[in-house]
Design an enzyme around this catalytic site. Structure first.
Site, PDB file in Angstrom:
ATOM      1  N   LEU A  97      -0.919   1.144  27.765  1.00 15.22           N
ATOM      2  CA  LEU A  97      -1.771   1.556  28.874  1.00 15.22           C
ATOM      3  C   LEU A  97      -2.718   2.656  28.426  1.00 15.22           C
ATOM      4  CD1 LEU A  97       0.827   1.975  31.763  1.00 15.22           C
ATOM      5  CD2 LEU A  97      -1.030   0.323  31.676  1.00 15.22           C
ATOM      6  N   GLU A 132       2.599   2.611  40.901  1.00 12.78           N
ATOM      7  CA  GLU A 132       4.014   2.658  40.530  1.00 12.78           C
ATOM      8  C   GLU A 132       4.294   3.899  39.705  1.00 12.78           C
ATOM      9  OE1 GLU A 132       4.346  -0.971  38.324  1.00 12.78           O
ATOM     10  OE2 GLU A 132       3.242  -2.060  39.860  1.00 12.78           O
ATOM     11  N   LYS A 134       5.350   6.013  36.650  1.00 20.36           N
ATOM     12  CA  LYS A 134       5.431   5.705  35.220  1.00 20.36           C
ATOM     13  C   LYS A 134       6.725   6.317  34.705  1.00 20.36           C
ATOM     14  CE  LYS A 134       2.775   5.453  30.984  1.00 20.36           C
ATOM     15  NZ  LYS A 134       3.761   5.962  30.036  1.00 20.36           N
ATOM     16  N   ASP A 136       9.582   7.476  32.379  1.00 18.80           N
ATOM     17  CA  ASP A 136       9.579   7.945  30.994  1.00 18.80           C
ATOM     18  C   ASP A 136      10.882   7.510  30.334  1.00 18.80           C
ATOM     19  OD1 ASP A 136       8.687   9.138  28.757  1.00 18.80           O
ATOM     20  OD2 ASP A 136       9.020  11.194  29.423  1.00 18.80           O
ATOM     21  N   TYR A 266       9.325  -3.345  36.490  1.00 23.49           N
ATOM     22  CA  TYR A 266       7.958  -3.161  37.004  1.00 23.49           C
ATOM     23  C   TYR A 266       7.031  -4.354  36.809  1.00 23.49           C
ATOM     24  CZ  TYR A 266       7.250  -1.643  32.145  1.00 23.49           C
ATOM     25  OH  TYR A 266       7.230  -1.561  30.785  1.00 23.49           O
ATOM     26  N   LYS A 354      -1.700  10.427  33.999  1.00 23.37           N
ATOM     27  CA  LYS A 354      -0.633  11.256  33.411  1.00 23.37           C
ATOM     28  C   LYS A 354      -0.576  12.609  34.097  1.00 23.37           C
ATOM     29  CE  LYS A 354       0.846   9.306  29.434  1.00 23.37           C
ATOM     30  NZ  LYS A 354       1.760   9.812  28.522  1.00 23.37           N
ATOM     31  N   CYS A 448      27.043  31.899   5.664  1.00 27.81           N
ATOM     32  CA  CYS A 448      27.330  31.938   7.104  1.00 27.81           C
ATOM     33  C   CYS A 448      27.035  33.343   7.631  1.00 27.81           C
ATOM     34  CB  CYS A 448      28.791  31.579   7.331  1.00 27.81           C
ATOM     35  SG  CYS A 448      29.323  31.857   9.029  1.00 27.81           S
ATOM     36  N   CYS A 451      30.564  35.084   8.561  1.00 28.06           N
ATOM     37  CA  CYS A 451      31.609  35.487   7.617  1.00 28.06           C
ATOM     38  C   CYS A 451      31.128  35.563   6.174  1.00 28.06           C
ATOM     39  CB  CYS A 451      32.800  34.536   7.711  1.00 28.06           C
ATOM     40  SG  CYS A 451      32.428  32.871   7.136  1.00 28.06           S
ATOM     41  N   CYS A 466      29.494  26.012   8.012  1.00 31.13           N
ATOM     42  CA  CYS A 466      30.306  27.018   7.358  1.00 31.13           C
ATOM     43  C   CYS A 466      31.671  26.378   7.114  1.00 31.13           C
ATOM     44  CB  CYS A 466      30.454  28.237   8.272  1.00 31.13           C
ATOM     45  SG  CYS A 466      31.746  29.351   7.674  1.00 31.13           S
ATOM     46  N   CYS A 471      36.545  31.465   9.681  1.00 30.74           N
ATOM     47  CA  CYS A 471      35.283  32.097  10.100  1.00 30.74           C
ATOM     48  C   CYS A 471      35.445  32.618  11.528  1.00 30.74           C
ATOM     49  CB  CYS A 471      34.155  31.076  10.042  1.00 30.74           C
ATOM     50  SG  CYS A 471      32.640  31.684  10.779  1.00 30.74           S
TER      51      CYS A 471
HETATM   52  S1  IVH Z   1       2.942  -1.778  32.988  1.00 31.39           S
HETATM   53  C1  IVH Z   1      -0.068  -3.153  31.657  1.00 31.39           C
HETATM   54  N1  IVH Z   1       4.291  -0.273  34.680  1.00 31.39           N
HETATM   55  O1  IVH Z   1       4.452   2.723  29.990  1.00 31.39           O
HETATM   56  C2  IVH Z   1       1.166  -3.355  30.934  1.00 31.39           C
HETATM   57  N2  IVH Z   1       4.397   0.259  32.366  1.00 31.39           N
HETATM   58  O2  IVH Z   1       2.123   3.270  28.234  1.00 31.39           O
HETATM   59  C3  IVH Z   1       1.838  -2.087  30.602  1.00 31.39           C
HETATM   60  N3  IVH Z   1       5.840   2.173  31.840  1.00 31.39           N
HETATM   61  O3  IVH Z   1       5.107   0.354  27.497  1.00 31.39           O
HETATM   62  C4  IVH Z   1       3.127  -1.921  31.252  1.00 31.39           C
HETATM   63  N4  IVH Z   1       6.465   2.601  33.898  1.00 31.39           N
HETATM   64  O4  IVH Z   1       7.047   1.408  28.761  1.00 31.39           O
HETATM   65  C5  IVH Z   1       3.959  -0.485  33.389  1.00 31.39           C
HETATM   66  N5  IVH Z   1       5.431   0.958  36.278  1.00 31.39           N
HETATM   67  C6  IVH Z   1       5.116   0.744  34.995  1.00 31.39           C
HETATM   68  C7  IVH Z   1       5.617   1.541  33.947  1.00 31.39           C
HETATM   69  C8  IVH Z   1       5.220   1.274  32.638  1.00 31.39           C
HETATM   70  C9  IVH Z   1       6.580   2.959  32.635  1.00 31.39           C
HETATM   71  C10 IVH Z   1       5.720   2.311  30.376  1.00 31.39           C
HETATM   72  C11 IVH Z   1       5.995   1.068  29.613  1.00 31.39           C
HETATM   73  C12 IVH Z   1       4.783   0.821  28.773  1.00 31.39           C
HETATM   74  C13 IVH Z   1       4.153   2.158  28.733  1.00 31.39           C
HETATM   75  C14 IVH Z   1       2.671   2.041  28.535  1.00 31.39           C
END
Ligand code: IVH
Length: 727
Positions: A97, A132, A134, A136, A266, A354, A448, A451, A466, A471
């Site tokens: 993305l 949606e 994102k 992590d 997703y 982001k 260490c 000691c 160590c 110790c």
């Molecule tokens: S869509 C368009 N939807 O973000 C196709 N990705 O930077 C890309 N990720 O590899 C995936 N939440 O691991 C999509 N709701 C979400 C997501 C999502 C997390 C991650 C996914 C992807 C990465 C892309």
């Protein structure tokens, strides 16, 4: 055949067809309850009932191994350890993305989409967006044939990923079989996804399809995992994403099964005879079919709505029990998606907004060294105190020497410090432009710091140790571990006091604690008659801690709470455990050769044998109590992925509680156990869904947050009143 399954069979003496039918019934029922629990977060039956179903299924399958199916719930953990992962080619590439780092960049993306869509002949007012979180975590692609999960892979290079099928099967939120959608039986999902254009769901399951999602570790589970690793003398994971990736990429699926990984779905990749018209429709369909789709997915029509939703997520971010690092905005109409296409790996039809990370800049004053219980030298950062994401930070972990080298951190550097969620702060990188030349490169000491013994680095290990068994730092850390809450939980005997006992020569190892006398304590500064008696009473009380806690308390390398409970299930007395061979231990579910060797080596040391003998002579529990059998194939961790099934009838049924600070008499584990027994849930972070925050001494930021959100804050007494109303 086991005695128990004999019983079942002799009652009804069923024929094979009857057995097969009962098996099918049990599997469907368990799948249904998994779905209610893991996906809808709304269980319908109690813990015990679920355990009983699972147990019946397992026993019946043991008696009829030829009737076991690959998608049976018992088969989530079963695979043998792999030598390496195979490769799996995605049927459709996994894209990445493009990022938008502020609302301006989202607006620019939006303008470009609107123009391209119009150029392609679509009506601009027909453009809608799916928004949606994102997540992590770690992207995975799950291949289903006729609704059955057949293979799954990590993203890899987007074209070919690593085949982690066996590990994915252990994730309870992942349906091994898609749900049959039973038209009008009232089983509709509780909330539909977004308010999309609402075409009827295509009910048929495609013959072949890829389901895409993100595997992640909930924050509370991440913190617990790291606590266990520290206790076991292992290195910690830097953040939940690393922990999730490390857990999913384990060659032994049983290790993966012991980590409570979860999954948000997703989207889809390749779909044979693809019937889907919209992204929101895809999500609604997946949810109906039993996949865990985030309930907070939104849809938007205008740029203003879109930015509003992004800001909303950013504000709610800290309330979630999983990490998100942004919002993914997708054009909803899949025909428009195709028309927009991609540039390289980035689709034009989606963008990741982001969030600003919770970082700050400060000076790295110096790098200090702790000597851990197992002798590892652990570097830590001493920072000029700074506020990061609302919390004042003065110390941060630095993991190990390699980590410091890789980041090129030097004492005196200005550095970037980061916190993610409720997680320990980290030093991300130095600001090399700001260097003056006065910065000092860090070198791990050759001796260490406690000691003076020359340190050693084992082949293939990053940690420096160590080697001196005497110790002082090691001994004190061993004592701290022993008296700590997850171990013997000796109330009133904390880190400072054991340190004093040690320095005064009163206590050298854990067994010495049980020889302390009233006359030893009374002359100590700060001790009075009553406090001395209390300490002795607390030490006395610790003798009856459960056997697995005693084993955990010994501080054997690699033996965290989970491993201790597996070990003590297999070897329910100290005699059995100390006489077990490394191989015998290695064969226990969840244990392996490395841990087996470590435990056997520990028991082989004369000083450790002596310690155990003296603990036994002091009256510390050396045997497990008889317990009821657990249901699943991974020892005591049977229900671990995703947590235990909650009781439905308790006084806290349906309530969510958060614990913070030190409670007067209950340990965190005990409080959690009691709350769960009363039907409540304990989560790691405070949100709008929290019913009570239970605060003890030295509460953390959770208290402030609870107050801000107007959530009821209670103490241990009130908690006890809630646990047993009317008593
Ligand atoms: S869509 C368009 N939807 O973000 C196709 N990705 O930077 C890309 N990720 O590899 C995936 N939440 O691991 C999509 N709701 C979400 C997501 C999502 C997390 C991650 C996914 C992807 C990465 C892309």
């Amino acid at each position: 055949m086991t005695a128990a399954s004999d019983d079942i069979l002799s009652i009804t003496a069923p024929d094979r067809t009857q057995v097969a039918a009962r098996l099918e019934e049990l599997r469907n029922s368990i799948r249904h309850h998994d779905y209610r629990y893991y996906v809808l977060d709304s269980p319908q039956i109690a813990d015990q009932e679920y355990d009983d179903l699972f147990r019946e299924l397992r026993l019946l399958e043991e008696a009829h191994p030829d009737l076991v199916t690959a998608d049976s719930p018992t088969q989530r953990v079963g695979g043998e350890p792999l030598a390496a992962f195979g490769e799996l080619r995605h049927l459709e590439p996994m894209l990445s993305l493009a990022n938008a780092k502020d609302p301006g960049e989202v607006a620019a993306w939006h303008a470009r989409v609107m123009k391209l869509v119009a150029d392609a002949g679509f009506a601009p007012e027909a453009v809608r967006f799916s928004l949606e979180p994102k997540i992590d975590g770690l992207a995975v692609s799950l291949r289903y044939e006729a609704g059955r999960f057949v293979r799954g892979a990590t993203r890899g290079n987007g074209i070919v990923g690593e085949d982690v099928t066996q590990n994915l099967r252990t994730i309870t939120a992942l349906p091994l079989t898609m749900r049959e959608v039973v038209g009008t039986s009232g089983e509709a999902p509780p909330s539909s996804v977004g308010d999309g254009p609402g075409e009827p769901s295509p009910l048929a399951i495609p013959a072949l399809m890829e389901v895409r999602g993100e595997v992640y570790l909930p924050l509370a589970a991440f913190e617990r995992l790291n606590e266990q690793r520290v206790a076991a003398g292992e290195s910690t994971f830097a953040n939940p994403r690393n922990a999730a990736a490390g857990s999913l990429r384990q060659l032994d699926p049983r290790t993966t099964a012991s980590r409570p990984l979860s999954l948000w779905i997703y989207g889809v990749g390749y779909v044979q005879d693809d019937p889907f018209l919209h992204q929101t429709q895809v999500l609604a369909w997946l949810r109906e079919r039993g996949f865990r789709v985030n309930p907070d997915v939104r849809s938007a029509e205008t740029l203003a709505e879109l930015l509003d939703a992004c800001r909303g997520w950013e504000e709610r971010r800290a309330d979630l029990d999983y990490d998100i690092d942004g919002v993914v905005v997708k054009v909803d109409d899949r025909a428009m998606q195709r028309a927009l296409g991609s540039v390289g790996r980035d689709p034009r039809w989606a963008v990741a907004y982001k969030f600003a990370p919770t970082t700050a800049q400060t000076r790295l004053l110096s790098i200090g060294i702790n000597v851990g219980r197992t002798g590892t030298l652990n570097p830590f950062a001493v920072l000029e105190p700074v506020e990061v994401g609302g919390v004042r930070v003065g110390l941060a972990t630095l993991h190990n020497e390699d980590d410091i080298r890789r980041k090129d951190l030097r004492e005196g550097d200005m550095v970037v410090v980061q916190r993610a969620g409720d997680v320990i702060p980290q030093v991300v990188s130095p600001l090399t432009d700001l260097r003056t030349g006065a910065e000092r490169e860090f070198r791990m000491p050759a001796a260490c710091p406690s000691c003076g013994t020359p340190v050693v680095r084992a082949l293939g290990e990053v940690a420096v140790r160590c080697p001196n068994p005497d110790c002082p730092s090691k001994l004190v850390e061993t004592l701290k571990h022993f008296v700590g809450r997850p171990a013997m939980d000796i109330e009133g005997v904390g880190d400072k006091l054991v340190q004093r006992f040690f320095e005064l020569g009163l206590v050298h190892d854990p067994a010495d604690l049980y020889r302390l006398r009233y006359e030893d304590l009374l002359p100590l500064e700060g001790f009075q008659e009553r406090s001395a008696r209390n300490v002795l009473t607390a030490i006395e009380a610790s003798k009856s801690r459960p056997f697995d806690r005693v084993v955990f308390a010994l501080g054997i390398p690699h033996v965290g709470g989970q491993v201790a409970s597996w070990l003590t299930e297999a070897f329910p007395s100290m005699e059995a455990l100390r006489s077990a061979s490394a191989e015998e231990m290695g064969r226990v579910e969840g244990i392996g050769a490395v841990i087996g060797d470590a435990v056997a080596a520990w028991f082989a040391e004369p000083r450790n044998q002596d310690l155990v003998d003296r603990l036994a002579a002091a009256g510390v529990r050396m045997e497990a109590e008889r317990r009821r059998a657990r249901f699943a194939g991974v020892g005591a961790a049977g229900a671990a992925p995703g947590g235990d099934h909650a009781s439905l009838s308790g006084s806290l049924s349906g309530s969510t509680l958060v614990l913070t600070g030190t409670l007067p008499t209950l340990s965190r584990e005990e409080a959690t156990e009691l709350i769960e027994a009363a039907g409540g849930r304990v989560t790691g972070s405070v949100s709008g869904k929290t019913d009570y925050v239970v605060a003890g001494d030295a509460p953390g930021s959770k208290l402030a947050k609870a107050e801000k959100l107007g959530i009821r804050v209670i103490g241990e007494d009130e908690l006890r009143a809630l646990l047993s109303p009317g008593s």
